[in-house]
Design an enzyme around this catalytic site. Structure first.
Site, PDB file in Angstrom:
ATOM      1  N   SER A   2       5.529 -36.499  31.274  1.00  0.00           N
ATOM      2  CA  SER A   2       5.702 -35.054  31.499  1.00  0.00           C
ATOM      3  C   SER A   2       6.817 -34.468  30.639  1.00  0.00           C
ATOM      4  O   SER A   2       7.882 -34.131  31.141  1.00  0.00           O
ATOM      5  CB  SER A   2       5.945 -34.759  32.993  1.00  0.00           C
ATOM      6  OG  SER A   2       6.925 -35.604  33.544  1.00  0.00           O
TER       7      SER A   2
ATOM      8  N   ASP B 265       0.829  -1.206   0.000  1.00  0.00           N
ATOM      9  CA  ASP B 265       0.000   0.000   0.000  1.00  0.00           C
ATOM     10  C   ASP B 265       0.866   1.260   0.000  1.00  0.00           C
ATOM     11  O   ASP B 265       0.361   2.351  -0.217  1.00  0.00           O
ATOM     12  CB  ASP B 265      -0.923   0.033   1.229  1.00  0.00           C
ATOM     13  CG  ASP B 265      -2.150  -0.841   1.032  1.00  0.00           C
ATOM     14  OD1 ASP B 265      -2.331  -1.316  -0.105  1.00  0.00           O
ATOM     15  OD2 ASP B 265      -2.896  -1.041   1.985  1.00  0.00           O
TER      16      ASP B 265
END
Lengths: 629, 283
Positions: free
Chosen positions: A538, A32
């Site tokens: 874990s 732009d």
């Protein structure tokens, strides 16, 4: 000159006058023309130096996209890599001043994957220049940028309708885009939206009125930026000063240094120290050179207080009557900034008002689609995603809703392991229930239970790959402890998933929640005086650390059952590796999900080389050595 | 500055003796007033600084009662590294970049304040205020922490360090206007005076001692010059100027059409060279 006492990012001398610099950001879709616009602004103000222009002209030939003309965007797209790609990948700051005002410009990227950079630029900006390509009109990126700017508290928007030359300076197209945007932005809370038709490449309406659009009667872009008033009356707000530094040059002087985040301060003003709630008066206000009679929002000062009361870095000094909120649970907007996703339940560090403390997202309410503002159901947030959540912090803190005060209502989240800044947060409101839950003090203490049982409580946390032998060893350890008269309990991955956690699956987020619940159960069991044996894969350090921090120091014994992956695959007691390798099971640790090796386990078992009996006796020996049993 | 001092165990201020350092030091005096800045100053001396810089440095330290550490890369000296013999690139690498890394390691500084400003150079425009450095002092511009509001993430792992740039958002003009407003002393080299110079590769080099031999065809002449930026004297170009007061300097700068680092020989090696040096640990 007191506002210059310390150079924070906002503090800068406006060279034209003493008025503070206007901080704005430029945003809009890719191509732009953001960078071109700023380059053009600098050029037209004669702010590009000869040697910079020479290097720009040289670079334009090499990288430029505008043929023989000078490509102004190259001036801003600084780093080599992005120059070659032709996009802006980071936030670039530019400084310029005109006779009327000084400016700090943050040039931020347009691509969707750089939402976080835009949020960064917007966090310190008062105004946003939003570029729109006149040929394309509003795009989803334009809307997204407006939404992010609004969320970060930017209240002034300039809608720069660029490349107006490519639509033959058509008034109707401009008016249509301006009307579309105003309609769309009605709910975003902007105080002012100013639409300006421009051509960054040719300079129309950039820093002079264009003669090619006689239908446009408004100011040119620079004229508007020079004159817009973005002061939102920070002096009129209630007094706030987060304490940054305790100034103790000698035993006679104890001052509290910080930057005023709202309101004014005078000697004699009554204030309250939060969260402790102690009240006192301001005795004197110092800046370099001596005492002053009044200080304003934005000033960096040192205060002394009339009474000797406890004040620490991270505390907030506040007006007596109009106090900030205090809570340990609150609702907030989060912009996620890390490649690693958000895990509700994981413990992060929160930095807010110069204090750092543990924080957990307890409930992710929804994700926000930043293109449309609609709510999406979500269990996690990924890079550049925005969500609304409830957070819980380890102790009550003082804050204001972000909408009331951008300084005292903002926070960042930091990953405990990588130290990366993972999120930007804006507090919406305190959750009332925070003040209703109080910890019940127990009459019988841990030490008393321990005396009765003749051993200390502990959590033995066995971690390792699937099939490493965690459960086998844990069972043998428990048998050994039981024989010595130790009160034990076992929490095992498979068993817990049949009951307590049967609603959880195996995504990363669900694994985090799985461990959090187990940690809480283990903590209750240590309160009861037990030695708790937990065997869980874990895989993440962060969750193991979370459990470690739940229990008292010295109670968490991390046992790394270190069996080589090949050996686990060869053993494969449940046939799970075979299925995972065949692609039948997803998210399987060691196959398609990583295992983060413990860095400093209390016990590192080389489980490939020894048999389980020997390893179990090593564990018991360690407990004896630590005087737990 | 207070933020870094509160969060780090062993901060230091890099004091290069230039105008930015003078401003930074002045701000430190103010930030901790009525106390003194609770950290030492570090000067990495390449041994080729202007003599007037060294005199000014020692005088400033005496006046303010600060603790100054001077570091010289003795190994580089032993190898006869000099801007004259080794060329600007090697000299800068060895006597500045490497020396700085050695000094930070020697005293285990975990945070270092620097006077760099974002307006100086393109890659510095993307520098953070709190800029994270790896254990080997390298900078990774692709992997920088976002900086929002005034909330700085100061967390590092053991061995890593932080560079802190309190003047990030200042411009050259801001620095001079602040020096004027606060009456901050600066090295006299910034003011115009008759000085012995030689023109080399289009740059005016001041001959500060007898270590800079003239090349064939070069002549020493006295000219009224001043410096916009200060470094090693054989690598720092002077500008012809009559500006001998702060007002005159500011007026000259408002009309200036060239940038501050134009006189720095080391920046012109090739485009993007500052970024390369920074990745290696240069300030």
């Amino acid at each position: 000159m007191s506002e210059l006492a310390v150079a924070g990012p906002d503090v800068r001398l406006g060279s034209a006058e003493t008025r503070p610099a206007l901080r704005f950001l430029t945003c809009g879709s890719v191509d732009d023309g953001k960078s071109t616009l700023i380059g053009r602004l600098l050029y037209e103000q004669n702010l590009i130096f000869d040697d910079q222009l020479a290097s720009l002209t040289r670079d334009s030939k090499k990288y430029g996209t505008v043929g023989a003309d000078v490509d102004y965007a190259l001036l801003l797209d600084g780093l080599e890599a992005e120059r070659e790609q032709g996009i802006t990948i980071d936030v670039a700051y530019r400084y310029f001043s005109t006779k009327r005002r000084a400016f700090i410009v943050a040039d931020t990227p347009g691509h969707e994957q750089y939402t976080r950079n835009m949020a960064t630029g917007a966090s310190n900006a008062e105004l946003a220049v939003l570029l729109v390509d006149a040929r394309k009109g509003l795009l989803s990126q334009t809307r997204r940028h407006a939404i992010i700017a609004s969320m970060l508290g930017v209240r002034y928007i300039v809608l720069a309708v660029n490349k107006i030359d490519l639509v033959a300076f058509d008034e109707e197209i401009f008016e249509q885009i301006a009307a579309d945007f105003t309609g769309f932005a009605a709910s975003l809370g902007f105080k002012d939206i100013k639409a300006v038709p421009i051509s960054a490449r040719y300079g129309d309406n950039v820093s002079a009125r264009s003669t090619r659009m006689p239908w446009y009667a408004g100011p040119h872009l620079l004229d508007y930026l020079e004159t817009v008033d973005v002061e939102d009356n920070r002096d009129g707000k209630p007094f706030r000063m987060p304490v940054q530094w305790i100034n103790r040059p000698n035993s006679d002087f104890r001052g509290f240094a910080g930057t005023i985040a709202g309101g004014r301060a005078r000697p004699g003003d009554e204030i309250v120290v939060l969260p402790s709630g102690k009240t006192t008066k301001i005795k004197a206000i110092y800046t370099a050179g001596g005492k002053i009679e009044a200080a304003h929002a934005g000033d960096s000062i040192t205060l002394t207080l009339a009474d000797e009361i406890d004040v620490a870095r991270g505390d907030m000094l506040s007006a007596l009557r109009d106090r900030p909120q205090i809570a340990d649970q609150f609702a907030a907007h989060l912009v996620w900034m890390s490649n690693e996703k958000l895990f509700p339940g994981r413990s992060y560090l929160m930095k807010i008002n110069h204090g750092t403390l543990g924080a957990t997202v307890t409930d992710l309410k929804h994700q926000i689609d930043v293109n449309t503002l609609s709510k999406l159901a979500a269990k996690t947030l990924a890079l550049n995603e925005v969500g609304v959540c409830n957070l819980s912090v380890v102790r009550p803190i003082a804050f204001d809703p972000y909408a009331d005060n951008r300084d005292t209502g903002a926070f960042i989240l930091i990953d405990r392991y990588s130290n990366e800044t993972v999120a930007a947060g804006m507090i919406d409101f305190a959750l009332r229930r925070a003040s209703n839950i109080h910890h019940q003090n127990l009459t019988v203490s841990k030490a008393e239970r321990s005396r009765l049982m003749h051993h200390r409580p502990a959590v033995l946390w066995f971690t390792g790959l699937p099939g490493a032998g965690k459960s086998t060893i844990a069972n043998l350890v428990e048998a050994g402890l039981h024989a010595r008269g130790v009160h034990t309990a076992i929490l095992d991955g498979d068993n817990v998933r049949h009951g307590l956690n049967r609603d959880l699956g195996f995504t990363e987020a669900e694994r985090v929640e799985n461990i959090r619940r187990i940690g809480e159960v283990a903590k209750l069991m240590t309160d009861a005086g037990l030695v708790v044996l937990c065997s869980f894969i874990s895989p993440f350090r962060a969750e193991r650390r979370m459990v470690r921090e739940l229990v008292d120091s010295g109670e968490f014994i991390e046992v790394f059952v270190d069996t080589p992956l090949e050996q686990c695959i060869a053993r494969d007691p449940k046939g799970l590796y075979r299925r995972a390798l065949a692609g039948e099971i997803k998210n399987f640790t060691g196959v398609d999900q990583p295992y983060e090796v413990p860095e400093k386990p209390e016990l590192h078992l080389m489980a490939g080389a020894k048999d389980a009996e020997k390893l179990a006796s090593d564990v018991v020996a360690e407990l004896v050595r630590r005087k737990i049993v | 500055m207070r933020e870094a001092t509160a969060e780090f165990e062993n901060p230091v201020m890099l004091y290069s003796v230039g105008k930015d350092s003078s401003v930074m030091l002045h701000i430190a005096q103010k930030a901790f007033y009525p106390g003194k800045p609770p950290f030492p100053l570090l000067h990495v001396d390449t041994t080729w600084k202007f003599r007037e810089m060294i005199a000014f440095r020692d005088e400033t330290v005496r006046r303010l009662g600060m603790d100054l550490r001077v570091y010289i890369n003795e190994d580089g000296l032993a190898r006869d590294t000099s801007p004259v013999a080794s060329g600007s690139a090697i000299h800068t690498q060895v006597m500045k970049t490497e020396a700085l890394r050695q000094a930070l390691d020697k005293w285990h500084f975990d945070a270092a304040f620097g006077g760099a400003r974002r307006d100086e150079e393109k890659s510095r425009a993307k520098e953070r205020i709190f800029s994270h450095r790896s254990a080997s002092h390298g900078w990774d511009p692709r992997n920088q922490r976002p900086e929002l509001w005034r909330l700085f993430n100061t967390r590092i792992r053991p061995g890593e360090s932080m560079r802190v740039f309190p003047l990030s958002n200042w411009t050259e003009l801001d620095v001079w206007e602040y020096i004027r407003a606060e009456v901050i002393p600066v090295v006299p080299l910034y003011f115009a005076k008759q000085r012995p110079v030689v023109e080399r590769d289009g740059v005016l080099i001041m001959v500060d001692d007898d270590r800079l031999p003239l090349l064939p065809g070069e002549t020493l002449r006295m000219m009224r010059v001043r410096f916009r930026t200060l470094g090693c004297y054989p690598l720092t170009g002077a500008i012809a100027s009559g500006a001998d007061t702060l007002d005159a300097i500011i007026a000259e700068m408002r009309g200036s059409t060239s940038s501050e680092r134009q006189g720095r020989v080391i920046d012109n090696d090739e485009s993007g060279s500052m970024e390369k040096k920074k990745r290696e640990g240069y300030f």
